[in-house]
Design a protein around this motif. Sequence first.
Motif, mmCIF file in Angstrom:
data_model
loop_
_atom_site.group_PDB
_atom_site.id
_atom_site.type_symbol
_atom_site.label_atom_id
_atom_site.label_comp_id
_atom_site.label_asym_id
_atom_site.label_seq_id
_atom_site.Cartn_x
_atom_site.Cartn_y
_atom_site.Cartn_z
ATOM 1 N N ASP A 279 20.112 -21.314 -4.106
ATOM 2 C CA ASP A 279 21.691 -21.615 -4.090
ATOM 3 C C ASP A 279 22.288 -20.540 -5.179
ATOM 4 N N GLN A 280 21.679 -19.671 -5.670
ATOM 5 C CA GLN A 280 22.026 -18.704 -6.737
ATOM 6 C C GLN A 280 21.875 -17.262 -6.071
ATOM 7 N N PRO A 281 23.077 -16.614 -6.525
ATOM 8 C CA PRO A 281 22.609 -15.192 -6.030
ATOM 9 C C PRO A 281 21.338 -14.629 -6.328
ATOM 10 N N VAL A 282 20.672 -13.391 -5.659
ATOM 11 C CA VAL A 282 19.591 -12.954 -6.303
ATOM 12 C C VAL A 282 19.752 -11.500 -6.334
ATOM 13 N N VAL A 283 19.530 -10.964 -7.773
ATOM 14 C CA VAL A 283 19.693 -9.564 -8.012
ATOM 15 C C VAL A 283 18.695 -8.668 -7.754
ATOM 16 N N VAL A 284 18.820 -7.581 -7.118
ATOM 17 C CA VAL A 284 17.786 -6.415 -6.595
ATOM 18 C C VAL A 284 18.060 -5.432 -7.232
ATOM 19 N N VAL A 285 16.905 -4.977 -7.755
ATOM 20 C CA VAL A 285 16.891 -3.290 -8.339
ATOM 21 C C VAL A 285 16.162 -2.470 -7.283
ATOM 22 N N VAL B 86 12.461 -1.960 -13.563
ATOM 23 C CA VAL B 86 12.886 -3.160 -14.153
ATOM 24 C C VAL B 86 12.924 -4.339 -13.225
ATOM 25 N N LEU B 87 12.397 -5.454 -13.806
ATOM 26 C CA LEU B 87 12.374 -6.885 -13.137
ATOM 27 C C LEU B 87 13.309 -7.775 -13.589
ATOM 28 N N VAL B 88 14.293 -8.270 -12.766
ATOM 29 C CA VAL B 88 15.167 -9.133 -13.530
ATOM 30 C C VAL B 88 14.558 -10.672 -13.098
ATOM 31 N N ILE B 89 14.574 -11.350 -14.241
ATOM 32 C CA ILE B 89 14.009 -12.901 -13.913
ATOM 33 C C ILE B 89 14.849 -13.643 -14.398
ATOM 34 N N ASP C 225 11.120 -21.713 -20.365
ATOM 35 C CA ASP C 225 10.039 -22.947 -20.055
ATOM 36 C C ASP C 225 8.703 -22.332 -19.968
ATOM 37 N N ASP C 226 7.626 -23.029 -19.781
ATOM 38 C CA ASP C 226 6.244 -22.344 -19.507
ATOM 39 C C ASP C 226 6.237 -21.607 -18.416
ATOM 40 N N TRP C 227 6.885 -21.803 -17.226
ATOM 41 C CA TRP C 227 6.988 -21.137 -16.146
ATOM 42 C C TRP C 227 7.370 -19.584 -16.455
ATOM 43 N N LEU C 228 8.616 -19.643 -17.123
ATOM 44 C CA LEU C 228 9.343 -18.391 -17.358
ATOM 45 C C LEU C 228 8.362 -17.673 -18.268
ATOM 46 N N LEU C 229 7.908 -18.270 -19.218
ATOM 47 C CA LEU C 229 6.925 -17.526 -20.099
ATOM 48 C C LEU C 229 5.745 -16.834 -19.538
ATOM 49 N N ALA C 230 5.301 -17.714 -18.544
ATOM 50 C CA ALA C 230 4.081 -17.075 -17.899
ATOM 51 C C ALA C 230 4.632 -15.821 -16.813
ATOM 52 N N GLN C 231 5.689 -16.040 -16.404
ATOM 53 C CA GLN C 231 6.254 -14.906 -15.414
ATOM 54 C C GLN C 231 6.371 -13.778 -16.470
ATOM 55 N N LEU C 232 7.050 -13.804 -17.532
ATOM 56 C CA LEU C 232 7.225 -12.700 -18.544
ATOM 57 C C LEU C 232 5.908 -12.138 -18.951
ATOM 58 N N PRO D 124 7.125 -2.976 -14.289
ATOM 59 C CA PRO D 124 8.357 -3.163 -14.745
ATOM 60 C C PRO D 124 8.681 -3.718 -15.829
ATOM 61 N N ARG D 125 9.712 -3.367 -16.766
ATOM 62 C CA ARG D 125 10.360 -4.208 -17.836
ATOM 63 C C ARG D 125 11.185 -5.162 -17.283
ATOM 64 N N PRO D 126 10.724 -6.367 -17.847
ATOM 65 C CA PRO D 126 11.491 -7.575 -17.652
ATOM 66 C C PRO D 126 12.796 -7.730 -18.460
ATOM 67 N N VAL D 127 13.942 -8.047 -17.545
ATOM 68 C CA VAL D 127 15.098 -8.578 -18.214
ATOM 69 C C VAL D 127 15.228 -9.960 -17.852
ATOM 70 N N LEU D 128 15.592 -10.823 -18.714
ATOM 71 C CA LEU D 128 15.666 -12.387 -18.480
ATOM 72 C C LEU D 128 16.993 -12.770 -18.454
ATOM 73 N N VAL D 129 17.457 -13.526 -17.503
ATOM 74 C CA VAL D 129 18.927 -14.075 -17.458
ATOM 75 C C VAL D 129 18.533 -15.646 -17.303
ATOM 76 N N VAL D 130 19.328 -16.326 -18.520
ATOM 77 C CA VAL D 130 18.586 -17.908 -18.747
ATOM 78 C C VAL D 130 20.061 -18.497 -18.828
#
Length: 195
Positions: A15-21, A30-33, A39-46, A55-61
């Motif tokens: 239900d949110q737009p997805v950013v694609v590089v 770069v990977l936008v997360i 939370d634990d899920w996001l930290l595990a992805q990171l 890729p270098r992660p960019v977090l949008v929370v």
Amino acid sequence: MDQLDTIPPEETDSDQPVVVVTGHDVAPDVLVIVGDTVDDWLLAQLAAVTSAPAPRPVLVVEQVDDTAGLHVIEAGGLHLLRRDECTATLLRSVVRAAVRGEARLPNDLLSSLLTRMGRTQREVLAPRGLTLLPLSPRQLAVLRMIAEGTDIASIARELSYSERSIKHIVHEITEQLGVRNRTQAVAHAIRAGLI
């Protein structure tokens, strides 16, 4: 990196737009997360992403406080945006900074973390003769004198060095702190509680 596009929600399962590089390379730089909270899920992805150079992660929370910001940094996240502050222009800027290897954190979060580091420096490390920053006692002495408004010639006389040596020490300080000039070095050291 060639472009940064947004896929509208109606074209995805979200239900949110997805950013694609996108770019010419098969592997992205770069990977936008995107997540609601740190939370634990996001930290595990990171952690999974930061285990490799790219890729270098960019977090949008949606939400991030000091503690969550610290967890992100500890997991290797050096590029963080709050969703409500995230405009296309700002996201592009942060993605480009990530490609260049520059860290980008919200200013209030960075300021708060520096304040916490300064308190740790003053209350825990300094009494034990330790420091958070990789500066030698000589470099700290020069930086303190600069903060007091002492000019290079006076610093050289007081410490019995040549002016050229003092300028070299100042250059070392700015390089080690990753700042452009002595004013920024002093500000950085003050925030970190070193002077």
